[in-house]
Write a protein that holds these residues in place. Structure first.
Motif, PDB file in Angstrom:
ATOM      1  N   MET A   1      38.351  33.275  59.413  1.00 22.79           N
ATOM      2  CA  MET A   1      37.128  34.008  59.232  1.00 22.79           C
ATOM      3  C   MET A   1      36.913  34.994  60.380  1.00 22.79           C
ATOM      4  O   MET A   1      36.359  36.052  60.181  1.00 22.79           O
ATOM      5  CB  MET A   1      35.988  32.997  59.129  1.00 22.79           C
ATOM      6  N   GLU A   2      37.360  34.604  61.557  1.00 20.63           N
ATOM      7  CA  GLU A   2      37.159  35.480  62.710  1.00 20.63           C
ATOM      8  C   GLU A   2      37.916  36.797  62.557  1.00 20.63           C
ATOM      9  O   GLU A   2      37.483  37.830  63.071  1.00 20.63           O
ATOM     10  CB  GLU A   2      37.547  34.774  64.010  1.00 20.63           C
ATOM     11  N   TYR A   3      38.991  36.795  61.802  1.00 18.55           N
ATOM     12  CA  TYR A   3      39.745  38.023  61.564  1.00 18.55           C
ATOM     13  C   TYR A   3      38.912  38.995  60.714  1.00 18.55           C
ATOM     14  O   TYR A   3      38.883  40.193  60.970  1.00 18.55           O
ATOM     15  CB  TYR A   3      41.075  37.714  60.869  1.00 18.55           C
ATOM     16  N   TYR A   5      35.622  38.939  60.515  1.00 17.76           N
ATOM     17  CA  TYR A   5      34.511  39.377  61.360  1.00 17.76           C
ATOM     18  C   TYR A   5      34.936  40.513  62.288  1.00 17.76           C
ATOM     19  O   TYR A   5      34.182  41.458  62.505  1.00 17.76           O
ATOM     20  CB  TYR A   5      33.954  38.220  62.186  1.00 17.76           C
ATOM     21  N   ALA A   6      36.128  40.411  62.840  1.00 17.84           N
ATOM     22  CA  ALA A   6      36.621  41.468  63.726  1.00 17.84           C
ATOM     23  C   ALA A   6      36.718  42.782  62.964  1.00 17.84           C
ATOM     24  O   ALA A   6      36.319  43.842  63.472  1.00 17.84           O
ATOM     25  CB  ALA A   6      37.976  41.082  64.306  1.00 17.84           C
ATOM     26  N   LEU A  26      39.811  40.148  68.826  1.00 15.33           N
ATOM     27  CA  LEU A  26      40.073  38.703  68.798  1.00 15.33           C
ATOM     28  C   LEU A  26      40.408  38.176  70.188  1.00 15.33           C
ATOM     29  O   LEU A  26      39.923  37.109  70.586  1.00 15.33           O
ATOM     30  CB  LEU A  26      41.200  38.390  67.816  1.00 15.33           C
ATOM     31  N   GLU A  27      41.212  38.909  70.920  1.00 16.79           N
ATOM     32  CA  GLU A  27      41.560  38.489  72.276  1.00 16.79           C
ATOM     33  C   GLU A  27      40.335  38.495  73.190  1.00 16.79           C
ATOM     34  O   GLU A  27      40.174  37.602  74.031  1.00 16.79           O
ATOM     35  CB  GLU A  27      42.653  39.394  72.839  1.00 16.79           C
ATOM     36  N   ALA A  29      37.424  37.814  72.326  1.00 17.60           N
ATOM     37  CA  ALA A  29      36.623  36.645  71.962  1.00 17.60           C
ATOM     38  C   ALA A  29      37.303  35.339  72.363  1.00 17.60           C
ATOM     39  O   ALA A  29      36.750  34.262  72.148  1.00 17.60           O
ATOM     40  CB  ALA A  29      36.359  36.649  70.460  1.00 17.60           C
ATOM     41  N   ILE A  31      40.274  34.246  71.215  1.00 19.88           N
ATOM     42  CA  ILE A  31      40.960  33.654  70.069  1.00 19.88           C
ATOM     43  C   ILE A  31      42.447  33.965  70.168  1.00 19.88           C
ATOM     44  O   ILE A  31      42.839  35.100  70.436  1.00 19.88           O
ATOM     45  CB  ILE A  31      40.381  34.211  68.751  1.00 19.88           C
TER      46      ILE A  31
END
Length: 107
Positions: A1-3, A5-6, A26-27, A29, A31
């Motif tokens: 999901m974070e992908y 969101y990014a 992502l980095e 954050a 992740i």
């Protein structure tokens, strides 16, 4: 999901959604980035109109089980009909539960 969101952050900021920019977010954050997932996401989003997807995915949120507010195109009479249908459904559910309990206890 974070992908996802990014990519939405990039879209909202008006930036290009590419592998490098998604990785940077992502980095930042904290992740651990999976390059395969980033490539797949960027490739999939090239075929998607994000603005249209957001519009069609947005749903009104009902708070506390209340009925959602009428949309501008919905007439007040239509809203009343929907409310009556919801009330009837609730009444039927209550009757069914009571009948089931009565049968269970032999009333």
């Amino acid at each position: 999901m974070e992908y996802v969101y990014a990519s939405l952050l990039l879209y909202h900021a008006g930036k290009e959604i590419n592998e490098e920019s998604v990785k940077k977010i992502l980095e930042a954050a904290g992740i651990q980035v999976d390059d395969v997932r980033v490539k797949a996401l960027v490739a999939a989003l090239k075929e998607v109109n994000i603005e249209e997807a957001i519009k069609t995915a947005a749903l009104p949120v009902a708070v506390g089980g209340a009925a959602p507010a009428a949309t501008p195109a919905q007439a007040p009479a239509e809203q009343k009909k929907e409310e009556k249908k919801e009330e009837k459904k609730e009444e039927v559910k209550e009757e069914t539960v009571e009948e089931g309990l009565a049968g269970l206890f032999g009333f």
